[in-house]
Design a protein around this motif. Structure first.
Motif, mmCIF file in Angstrom:
data_model
loop_
_atom_site.group_PDB
_atom_site.id
_atom_site.type_symbol
_atom_site.label_atom_id
_atom_site.label_comp_id
_atom_site.label_asym_id
_atom_site.label_seq_id
_atom_site.Cartn_x
_atom_site.Cartn_y
_atom_site.Cartn_z
ATOM 1 N N PRO A 20 -5.626 6.771 2.963
ATOM 2 C CA PRO A 20 -4.924 7.876 3.241
ATOM 3 C C PRO A 20 -4.353 7.984 4.769
ATOM 4 C CG PRO A 20 -6.895 8.842 2.221
ATOM 5 C CD PRO A 20 -6.921 7.312 2.606
ATOM 6 N N LEU A 21 -5.035 7.303 5.594
ATOM 7 C CA LEU A 21 -4.530 6.984 7.254
ATOM 8 C C LEU A 21 -3.379 6.306 7.059
ATOM 9 C CD1 LEU A 21 -4.561 7.711 10.069
ATOM 10 C CD2 LEU A 21 -6.054 5.754 10.287
ATOM 11 N N HIS A 22 -3.343 5.106 6.345
ATOM 12 C CA HIS A 22 -2.319 4.163 6.226
ATOM 13 C C HIS A 22 -1.004 4.931 5.663
ATOM 14 C CE1 HIS A 22 0.108 1.189 4.022
ATOM 15 N NE2 HIS A 22 -0.130 0.575 4.973
ATOM 16 N N GLN A 23 -1.052 5.838 4.648
ATOM 17 C CA GLN A 23 -0.099 6.558 3.960
ATOM 18 C C GLN A 23 0.501 7.488 4.817
ATOM 19 O OE1 GLN A 23 0.438 3.817 2.059
ATOM 20 N NE2 GLN A 23 1.058 5.216 0.630
ATOM 21 N N ARG A 24 -0.264 8.322 5.720
ATOM 22 C CA ARG A 24 0.180 9.218 6.559
ATOM 23 C C ARG A 24 1.117 8.376 7.605
ATOM 24 N NH1 ARG A 24 -5.068 10.655 7.918
ATOM 25 N NH2 ARG A 24 -5.548 12.082 5.716
ATOM 26 N N VAL A 25 0.679 7.619 8.128
ATOM 27 C CA VAL A 25 1.490 7.079 9.041
ATOM 28 C C VAL A 25 2.747 6.316 8.312
ATOM 29 C CG1 VAL A 25 1.845 4.799 10.557
ATOM 30 C CG2 VAL A 25 -0.445 6.003 10.342
#
Length: 182
Positions: A43-48
């Motif tokens: 999820p952190l990757h996709q947020r960025v």
């Protein structure tokens, strides 16, 4: 019945082989004929990715388009990558993706892809003529900007946390790496 994908034996993978891969939630890329399979990003990757895409879309000129991945970018018959975000000329996009290097490729590092993004993809983007390459590390957070000069990438910015990033390639954009993870 389970579908079986026949993999090439004794030769490098090609664009045609990649077209036959299943749509199973994995990311399939080719670099110099070597198949690279990545799991779904965290999820952190996709947020960025979402934040970078939003920032790039805000100032995007009408003749260009900023798109989040996956979008196939065919750099050679044996090299097809899916950058996390691209900026390309609208006229160059086909229904299958982009058939050459984008103006900007953005890769967001994940624990399992660091080497691919920092070395393999960097070398292929550079040799294919991708004018700008951003590498975002959400864990620090930081952004490294590389620009093509005389056929080689040159580091033009490396900012962390609340340090301001300003660029004019491929058009004017400003933000801080910390803003990408909030």
């Amino acid at each position: 019945m389970t579908a079986v994908t026949q993999l090439p034996y004794g030769r490098a993978f090609t664009w045609a082989d990649l077209e036959a891969m299943p749509d199973d939630g994995h990311r399939y890329e080719l670099i110099d004929g070597v198949l690279i399979v990545s799991p779904a990003p965290r999820p952190l990757h996709q947020r960025v990715v979402a934040e970078v895409t939003t920032l790039l879309r805000e100032g995007c000129p009408p003749e260009l388009e900023a798109l989040p991945g996956p979008v196939d970018v065919r750099l050679a018959e044996d090299t097809v990558v899916e950058p996390d975000v691209i900026v390309a000329r609208r006229a160059d996009l086909t229904d299958r993706g982009l058939l050459h290097a984008p103006l900007l490729a953005v890769e967001v590092l994940s624990p399992g892809n660091r080497g691919v993004d920092l070395v393999s993809k960097r070398n292929r983007y550079e040799s294919s003529g991708c004018l700008s390459y951003w590498i975002v590390d959400p864990d620090i957070p930081s952004l490294l900007e590389l620009r093509l000069r005389d056929g080689r990438y040159v580091e033009t910015a490396h900012v962390k946390a609340d340090e301001a990033f300003h660029t004019d390639a491929p058009y004017a954009v400003s933000f801080t790496p910390a803003a990408l993870i909030s």
